[in-house]
Design a protein around this motif. Structure first.
Motif, PDB file in Angstrom:
ATOM      1  N   UNK A  56      54.006  41.763  58.437  1.00 44.39           N
ATOM      2  CA  UNK A  56      53.666  40.340  58.452  1.00 44.39           C
ATOM      3  C   UNK A  56      53.516  39.744  57.041  1.00 44.39           C
ATOM      4  N   UNK A  57      53.602  40.590  56.020  1.00 42.85           N
ATOM      5  CA  UNK A  57      53.225  40.137  54.674  1.00 42.85           C
ATOM      6  C   UNK A  57      54.044  38.950  54.183  1.00 42.85           C
ATOM      7  N   UNK A  58      55.354  38.964  54.445  1.00 42.41           N
ATOM      8  CA  UNK A  58      56.217  37.902  53.917  1.00 42.41           C
ATOM      9  C   UNK A  58      56.521  36.832  54.970  1.00 42.41           C
ATOM     10  N   UNK A  59      55.738  36.818  56.057  1.00 43.72           N
ATOM     11  CA  UNK A  59      56.082  35.903  57.156  1.00 43.72           C
ATOM     12  C   UNK A  59      55.766  34.447  56.834  1.00 43.72           C
ATOM     13  N   UNK A  60      54.868  34.209  55.887  1.00 43.24           N
ATOM     14  CA  UNK A  60      54.536  32.824  55.549  1.00 43.24           C
ATOM     15  C   UNK A  60      55.589  32.251  54.604  1.00 43.24           C
ATOM     16  N   UNK A  93      64.835  35.340  47.761  1.00 44.64           N
ATOM     17  CA  UNK A  93      65.096  36.619  47.101  1.00 44.64           C
ATOM     18  C   UNK A  93      63.806  37.417  46.982  1.00 44.64           C
ATOM     19  N   UNK A  94      62.714  36.707  46.772  1.00 43.45           N
ATOM     20  CA  UNK A  94      61.407  37.347  46.685  1.00 43.45           C
ATOM     21  C   UNK A  94      61.067  38.039  47.999  1.00 43.45           C
ATOM     22  N   UNK A  95      61.187  37.307  49.099  1.00 43.48           N
ATOM     23  CA  UNK A  95      60.873  37.896  50.412  1.00 43.48           C
ATOM     24  C   UNK A  95      61.796  39.050  50.729  1.00 43.48           C
ATOM     25  N   UNK A  96      63.052  38.901  50.362  1.00 49.03           N
ATOM     26  CA  UNK A  96      64.007  39.964  50.644  1.00 49.03           C
ATOM     27  C   UNK A  96      63.674  41.222  49.833  1.00 49.03           C
ATOM     28  N   UNK A  97      63.296  41.033  48.568  1.00 48.50           N
ATOM     29  CA  UNK A  97      62.907  42.164  47.726  1.00 48.50           C
ATOM     30  C   UNK A  97      61.656  42.836  48.290  1.00 48.50           C
ATOM     31  N   UNK A  98      60.656  42.024  48.647  1.00 49.98           N
ATOM     32  CA  UNK A  98      59.430  42.603  49.205  1.00 49.98           C
ATOM     33  C   UNK A  98      59.700  43.274  50.546  1.00 49.98           C
TER      34      UNK A  98
END
Ligand code: NAG
Ligand code: NAG
Ligand code: NAG
Ligand code: NAG
Ligand code: NAG
Ligand code: NAG
Ligand code: NAG
Ligand code: NAG
Ligand code: NAG
Length: 248
Positions: A56-60, A93-98
């Motif tokens: 759920x970390x990058x869901x926002x 790109x940030x969410x994809x990397x994380x």
């Protein structure tokens, strides 16, 4: 027999390519599994909480400043995580990397409650203790360009001046982003490109302390006098190169 061999050769390799493209995350630039902080088992509540937290970390998707902070669970089974992207990396790109780190880190550190890893563009940390707002300078990852800078004394001075101006800019950044990047001209027209970043949960003073400590780690290390290098710590990082490596 001979006429089948191209096919026999072709199909297994296609199959391999498909498998690696769908399952493999790119290898981390650095990774630390903290094995003195506690271990968990695959069937534990902590592991279940960590899974929920990470998935759920990058869901926002409203977060566009590259810093994710979250926790999930109760009492001693609570899991905490922090995700940080380099200050110039675009939100997608940030969410994809994380997302890559979220899948890979628990595989690389399958039992450790605390771990940290990252790529050029992002870093993930998690633990069974709160990580938010705590200045941490260990562990530390170092990497350097093997080539020497020319005229090292003047090069070091130019690097120090650049570092100091970037550090004060980054440290005075907001609680959402503490990042600065820029360039300077060293001796013999060598351009130096550098960036510094703190996790934005640090105060201005803490950020500055972390960066100053990181820069002083250069002295006497393998990085000193090189054309490029970087030091990455949980709370801050520093990188310089002889060509541009960050976006605008
Ligand atoms: C514990 O962590 C250290 C540093 O990350 C590593 O060198 C060592 O191999 C680890 N030990 C085990 C048993 O995983
Ligand atoms: C984290 O887990 C370790 C070992 O399981 C435990 O000793 C420690 O107290 C835990 N930390 C917190 C903040 O709960
Ligand atoms: C956790 O497991 C590692 C091996 O994977 C071991 O070296 C370490 O001592 C364990 N730590 C604790 C606190 O039990
Ligand atoms: C989890 O599995 C371990 C063996 O891997 C077992 O000893 C333990 O009792 C299990 N715990 C729970 C809560 O099921
Ligand atoms: C997932 O994250 C959202 C925010 O993006 C939050 O509102 C929600 O409660 C979270 N869900 C869980 C299960 O933690
Ligand atoms: C970050 O996470 C911690 C632990 O869940 C929480 O106490 C804190 O309020 C969060 N801070 C922000 C700015 O989201
Ligand atoms: C990251 O993972 C989340 C949750 O699995 C997913 O919704 C999202 O589309 C992914 N984002 C990117 C940019 O890959
Ligand atoms: C790089 O500089 C160091 C001194 O700072 C010197 O010892 C070393 O030989 C140099 N290496 C090369 C390849 O010139
Ligand atoms: C170096 O930084 C200046 C601003 O300080 C900028 O105008 C210039 O474009 C940068 N040079 C390169 C090569 O990126």
């Amino acid at each position: 027999m001979a006429m089948f061999s191209p096919i026999l050769l072709l199909f297994p390799s296609l199959f391999l390519i498909l498998i690696t493209q769908t399952t493999a995350q790119p290898k981390f630039l650095y990774q630390f599994c903290k094995n003195d902080t506690g271990n968990y088992t695959a069937n534990s509540t902590f592991k279940a909480n960590l899974n929920t937290l990470l998935s759920n970390l990058t869901s926002n998707t409203e977060i566009d400043y590259g810093f994710y902070n979250s926790s999930y669970g109760q009492d001693s089974d609570k899991a905490y995580a922090i995700g940080l992207c380099r200050g110039d990396v675009k939100p997608d790109d940030c969410r994809s990397c994380l997302n890559d780190t979220i899948v890979l880190l628990p595989e690389v550190c399958p039992n450790q409650k605390e771990a940290m890893a990252g790529y050029d563009n992002c870093m993930l940390r998690y633990s069974n203790r709160s990580l938010y707002g705590i200045l941490e300078t260990r562990p530390s990852f170092k990497q350097w360009n093997v080539a020497n800078a020319t005229d090292q004394d003047r090069f070091n001075q130019a690097l120090r001046d650049l570092f100091e101006s970037l550090s004060s800019r980054a440290a005075s950044g907001s609680f959402l982003r503490k990042y600065a990047a820029g360039n300077a001209t060293g001796p013999n027209f060598q351009t130096i490109f550098a960036l510094v970043q703190c996790t934005p949960d640090l105060s201005e003073l803490e950020c500055n302390d972390c960066l100053v400590g990181t820069f002083s780690d250069l002295a006497g290390s393998n990085i000193e006098g090189k054309r490029g290098g970087r030091i990455i710590k949980p709370s801050c990082n520093f990188r310089y190169e002889n060509s541009r490596f960050f976006g605008r």
